[in-house]
Design a protein around this motif. Structure first.
Motif, PDB file in Angstrom:
ATOM      1  N   UNK A   5      21.439 -61.528  58.008  1.00 12.27           N
ATOM      2  CA  UNK A   5      20.648 -59.687  58.224  1.00 12.27           C
ATOM      3  C   UNK A   5      21.123 -58.773  57.163  1.00 12.27           C
ATOM      4  N   UNK A   6      19.735 -58.499  56.601  1.00 10.62           N
ATOM      5  CA  UNK A   6      19.795 -57.131  55.791  1.00 10.62           C
ATOM      6  C   UNK A   6      21.167 -55.603  56.241  1.00 10.62           C
ATOM      7  N   UNK A   7      21.097 -55.323  55.378  1.00  5.77           N
ATOM      8  CA  UNK A   7      22.100 -54.101  55.777  1.00  5.77           C
ATOM      9  C   UNK A   7      21.977 -52.833  55.155  1.00  5.77           C
ATOM     10  N   UNK A   8      20.866 -52.161  56.121  1.00  3.34           N
ATOM     11  CA  UNK A   8      20.056 -50.886  55.806  1.00  3.34           C
ATOM     12  C   UNK A   8      20.440 -50.176  54.728  1.00  3.34           C
ATOM     13  N   UNK A   9      21.759 -49.952  55.368  1.00  7.67           N
ATOM     14  CA  UNK A   9      22.421 -48.966  54.266  1.00  7.67           C
ATOM     15  C   UNK A   9      22.443 -49.265  52.957  1.00  7.67           C
ATOM     16  N   UNK A  10      23.326 -50.486  52.316  1.00 13.66           N
ATOM     17  CA  UNK A  10      23.508 -51.144  51.701  1.00 13.66           C
ATOM     18  C   UNK A  10      22.225 -51.535  50.238  1.00 13.66           C
ATOM     19  N   UNK A  15      18.552 -48.775  46.228  1.00 11.97           N
ATOM     20  CA  UNK A  15      17.642 -47.987  46.173  1.00 11.97           C
ATOM     21  C   UNK A  15      17.634 -46.724  45.681  1.00 11.97           C
ATOM     22  N   UNK A  16      18.742 -45.986  45.785  1.00 11.84           N
ATOM     23  CA  UNK A  16      19.096 -44.338  45.516  1.00 11.84           C
ATOM     24  C   UNK A  16      20.203 -45.174  44.317  1.00 11.84           C
ATOM     25  N   UNK A  17      20.545 -45.664  43.737  1.00  9.06           N
ATOM     26  CA  UNK A  17      20.821 -46.250  42.806  1.00  9.06           C
ATOM     27  C   UNK A  17      20.473 -46.012  41.504  1.00  9.06           C
ATOM     28  N   UNK A  18      19.018 -47.131  42.159  1.00 11.31           N
ATOM     29  CA  UNK A  18      18.127 -47.084  40.856  1.00 11.31           C
ATOM     30  C   UNK A  18      17.250 -46.028  40.711  1.00 11.31           C
ATOM     31  N   UNK A  20      18.573 -42.226  41.844  1.00 14.05           N
ATOM     32  CA  UNK A  20      18.840 -41.302  41.608  1.00 14.05           C
ATOM     33  C   UNK A  20      20.646 -41.982  42.229  1.00 14.05           C
ATOM     34  N   UNK A  21      21.527 -42.233  40.535  1.00 20.76           N
ATOM     35  CA  UNK A  21      22.548 -43.176  40.580  1.00 20.76           C
ATOM     36  C   UNK A  21      24.054 -42.294  41.088  1.00 20.76           C
ATOM     37  N   UNK A  22      23.820 -40.590  40.664  1.00 17.67           N
ATOM     38  CA  UNK A  22      24.660 -40.020  40.884  1.00 17.67           C
ATOM     39  C   UNK A  22      24.601 -39.134  41.869  1.00 17.67           C
ATOM     40  N   UNK A  23      23.767 -39.634  43.120  1.00 20.43           N
ATOM     41  CA  UNK A  23      24.422 -39.487  44.439  1.00 20.43           C
ATOM     42  C   UNK A  23      23.819 -41.039  45.299  1.00 20.43           C
ATOM     43  N   UNK A  24      23.987 -41.136  44.720  1.00 22.60           N
ATOM     44  CA  UNK A  24      23.779 -42.952  45.686  1.00 22.60           C
ATOM     45  C   UNK A  24      25.454 -43.623  46.629  1.00 22.60           C
ATOM     46  N   UNK A  25      26.125 -43.336  46.692  1.00 21.37           N
ATOM     47  CA  UNK A  25      27.731 -43.321  47.133  1.00 21.37           C
ATOM     48  C   UNK A  25      27.662 -42.391  47.786  1.00 21.37           C
ATOM     49  N   UNK A  26      27.209 -40.988  47.460  1.00 20.75           N
ATOM     50  CA  UNK A  26      27.941 -39.995  48.828  1.00 20.75           C
ATOM     51  C   UNK A  26      26.523 -39.991  49.948  1.00 20.75           C
TER      52      UNK A  26
END
Length: 166
Positions: A5-10, A15-18, A20-26
Motif C-alpha cells: 500500500x502507498x505510504x501517504x507520508x512517504x 512531493x515536498x522534496x521535489x 521544498x527540499x529544505x522542509x521535507x524532513x520537518x
C-alpha cells in the motif's frame, strides 16, 4: 506479486522534496507524529471505552490516585495534565457525576476548588491501568528500547518548543 500500500507520508515527503527540499524532513516528522497520535489515541481510547473512560478522564483519575491525599487543586491539575482549566472542569464534572471524584472548596482558601478521588474512582483507575498495561499502552509490538527512543526524540521537540529546559 502483491503491491505494497502507498505510504501517504512517504509520498508527501517525496512531493515536498521535489518542491521544498529544505522542509521535507520537518513536514514528514510533523505529519508522522500527528498520525501516530491519532493511531495511539484510538488504541488507548478503545482500551478505556469498556471502563467508561476517555484518555482525558483516565489521566485525571490517575493523577489524583498518584497523590498522597488523593486530592489536588483544579488549577494544579490543569498544569500537570497540560490542559486548559475549562478542560479540567469538564472532565472532573463528568467524573463527579459518576461518583468517581468529588469537588469541594479548599479549607485553607475557599477560592481554590479541590478535586478528590473517591474509592470507586481509585478502583476504576487501577482497573483501567491494568487494561492499559495489558495492551502495552497501544504499543504492544515495540520494545522498551524503542519506546524509550521515541520518548527521547519527542523530548527534543518539547525542549525546542520551550516546554522543558535542555
Amino acid at each position: 506479486m502483491t503491491s505494497r500500500p502507498l505510504d501517504p507520508i512517504g509520498e508527501a515527503h517525496r512531493q515536498w522534496s521535489a518542491r521544498w527540499p529544505a522542509h521535507a524532513d520537518q513536514m514528514a516528522a510533523v505529519t508522522s507524529v500527528m498520525r501516530a497520535q491519532q493511531i495511539l489515541l484510538g488504541r488507548v481510547e478503545g482500551v478505556l471505552k469498556p471502563h467508561g473512560l476517555t484518555f482525558a478522564a483516565y489521566e485525571a483519575l490517575r493523577l489524583l490516585a498518584f497523590t498522597r491525599a488523593g486530592e489536588l487543586p483544579m488549577g494544579k491539575m490543569g498544569e500537570r495534565l497540560m490542559v486548559h482549566p475549562a478542560s479540567v472542569t469538564n472532565v472532573i464534572g463528568r467524573l463527579e457525576r459518576r461518583g468517581l471524584v468529588t469537588r469541594r472548596p479548599s479549607p485553607g482558601d475557599r477560592r481554590i476548588v479541590l478535586a478528590e478521588i473517591t474509592p470507586a474512582g481509585r478502583e476504576l483507575a487501577e482497573t483501567a491501568t491494568e487494561a492499559l498495561h495489558d495492551a502495552g499502552f497501544g504499543l504492544p509490538d515495540l520494545t522498551a528500547e524503542q519506546a524509550a527512543a521515541i520518548t527521547g526524540a519527542l523530548r527534543a521537540v518539547r525542549v525546542s518548543a520551550g516546554e522543558l529546559g535542555p
